[in-house]
Design a protein around this motif. Sequence first.
Motif, PDB file in Angstrom:
ATOM      1  N   LYS A  89      -4.483   4.126  -7.200  1.00 58.10           N
ATOM      2  CA  LYS A  89      -5.800   3.996  -6.091  1.00 58.10           C
ATOM      3  C   LYS A  89      -6.302   2.696  -5.982  1.00 58.10           C
ATOM      4  CE  LYS A  89      -7.001   8.728  -6.051  1.00 58.10           C
ATOM      5  NZ  LYS A  89      -5.470   8.881  -5.851  1.00 58.10           N
ATOM      6  N   ARG A  90      -6.474   2.221  -4.863  1.00 61.20           N
ATOM      7  CA  ARG A  90      -7.275   0.817  -4.685  1.00 61.20           C
ATOM      8  C   ARG A  90      -8.677   1.200  -4.453  1.00 61.20           C
ATOM      9  NH1 ARG A  90      -2.823   1.506  -1.701  1.00 61.20           N
ATOM     10  NH2 ARG A  90      -3.817   2.381   0.073  1.00 61.20           N
ATOM     11  N   THR A  91      -9.357   0.056  -5.134  1.00 61.81           N
ATOM     12  CA  THR A  91     -10.993   0.168  -4.909  1.00 61.81           C
ATOM     13  C   THR A  91     -11.333  -0.488  -3.748  1.00 61.81           C
ATOM     14  OG1 THR A  91     -10.905  -1.971  -5.888  1.00 61.81           O
ATOM     15  CG2 THR A  91     -11.279   0.103  -7.420  1.00 61.81           C
ATOM     16  N   GLN A 120       2.249   1.706  -3.290  1.00 62.55           N
ATOM     17  CA  GLN A 120       1.164   2.352  -4.392  1.00 62.55           C
ATOM     18  C   GLN A 120       0.931   3.696  -4.141  1.00 62.55           C
ATOM     19  OE1 GLN A 120      -1.678  -1.009  -3.365  1.00 62.55           O
ATOM     20  NE2 GLN A 120      -1.610  -1.921  -5.288  1.00 62.55           N
ATOM     21  N   ASP A 121       0.645   4.025  -2.813  1.00 60.92           N
ATOM     22  CA  ASP A 121       0.516   5.441  -2.714  1.00 60.92           C
ATOM     23  C   ASP A 121       1.445   6.463  -3.168  1.00 60.92           C
ATOM     24  OD1 ASP A 121      -1.617   4.802  -1.175  1.00 60.92           O
ATOM     25  OD2 ASP A 121      -0.859   5.025   0.937  1.00 60.92           O
ATOM     26  N   GLU A 178       0.884  -1.146  -0.098  1.00 62.56           N
ATOM     27  CA  GLU A 178      -0.155  -0.081   0.006  1.00 62.56           C
ATOM     28  C   GLU A 178       0.873   1.235   0.076  1.00 62.56           C
ATOM     29  OE1 GLU A 178      -2.654  -0.345   3.366  1.00 62.56           O
ATOM     30  OE2 GLU A 178      -4.143  -1.890   2.076  1.00 62.56           O
ATOM     31  N   GLY A 221       0.966   6.882  -6.683  1.00 60.72           N
ATOM     32  CA  GLY A 221      -0.510   7.375  -6.994  1.00 60.72           C
ATOM     33  C   GLY A 221      -1.603   6.456  -7.351  1.00 60.72           C
TER      34      GLY A 221
END
Length: 350
Positions: free
Chosen positions: A291-293, A285-286, A282, A289
């Motif tokens: 986005k996680r659903t 991923q942040d 996470e 940028g």
Amino acid sequence: YYPETGSISYTTLSRFPPVKLLPPADRKRILVTGGAGFVGSHLVDRLMLLGHEVTVLDNFFTGSKTTVSHWVGHPNFEMVRHDVVEPFMIECDQIYHLACPASPPHYQFNAVKTMKTSFMGTLNMLGLAKRTKARFLISSTSEIYGDPEVHPQPEDYWGNVNPIGPRACYDEGKRVAETLTYGFHRQDGVDVRVVRIFNTYGPRMNPADGRVVSNFIVQALKGEDMTVYGDGTQTRSFQYIHDLIDGMIALMNSGETRPVNVGNPDEFTIGEFAELVRDIVEKVQDEYGIKRTRRVEIVYRPIPTDDPKQRRPDTTRAKQTLDWEPRWNVRMGLEEMVRYYKARMDEGSL
Ligand code: UDP
């Protein structure tokens, strides 16, 4: 100055990573069996950078040509497709014998072949070491301790292995490979080194080999649920590949003929580890940028038969005799690994 390249121009060499220029007397001829595998390819990189002449032997069952393809064409490098179950002859100074499938799904895929590789492969390579008087290092494993009743595991612990279970082809295969190694050492004076490798991860680990680190990272990156086998209370200790390579090269070049554990003593339950991997994925991923659903969930699956309940290396011997200690903590290593798999996902190969 590059003495034996002859007509090879600087332009040709410049497409390779810059290797150290060793005087001929310091340059060793090194055979790496399983050199196209995950551990093997990292070892080959390091030995090449150190300026040695490296021959890779691999049957490409679980290894891949792409892991060492960046060296193809370098005058110090050679790659041979060969199965160590058949004898092989080459003049060399050192042999790193790594060839064997090592992840549970791979080594259980053809249990008889795994045993043949462990026994006959090691017999052939020890025979080669005896004939050429090469120093011989075998990659053994923490699996030889089985489901250990002593914790953490020192090298003088004899282990607790089920000889007829699904893991036995690998565990017992490596145990007999160690026995063979010390047989040749005592009987024929072969100069041997035995490294017992604990769980290791890093770039180039096959994402499909079913290991916990690769499974968790790939699942989390793809937004799939992370599969914990059993209740997640079993423990493992994970080391980053570069630490292992440091330890293997230090052992090969030391005077230590007894087995040496090389692993990171930082121990996690698999449940904790799943959460750690999820946090790190996470974070990466942040940073990008992405986005996680939804937040990926941790789900529970049946525990495989004979799955060891706990594992942590006692690394006192490695520290005392090799002055070796892991330098990568798990968080740093996992971040590198997540970035590596993310890059592979972006190029469409994951
Ligand atoms: N494991 C898990 N989920 C997975 C893969 C493995 O919970 O998707 C567990 C496995 O049961 C074992 C640990 O993680 O307890 C380490 O498994 P791995 O296959 O990586 O290595 P092992 O130490 O068993 O050889």
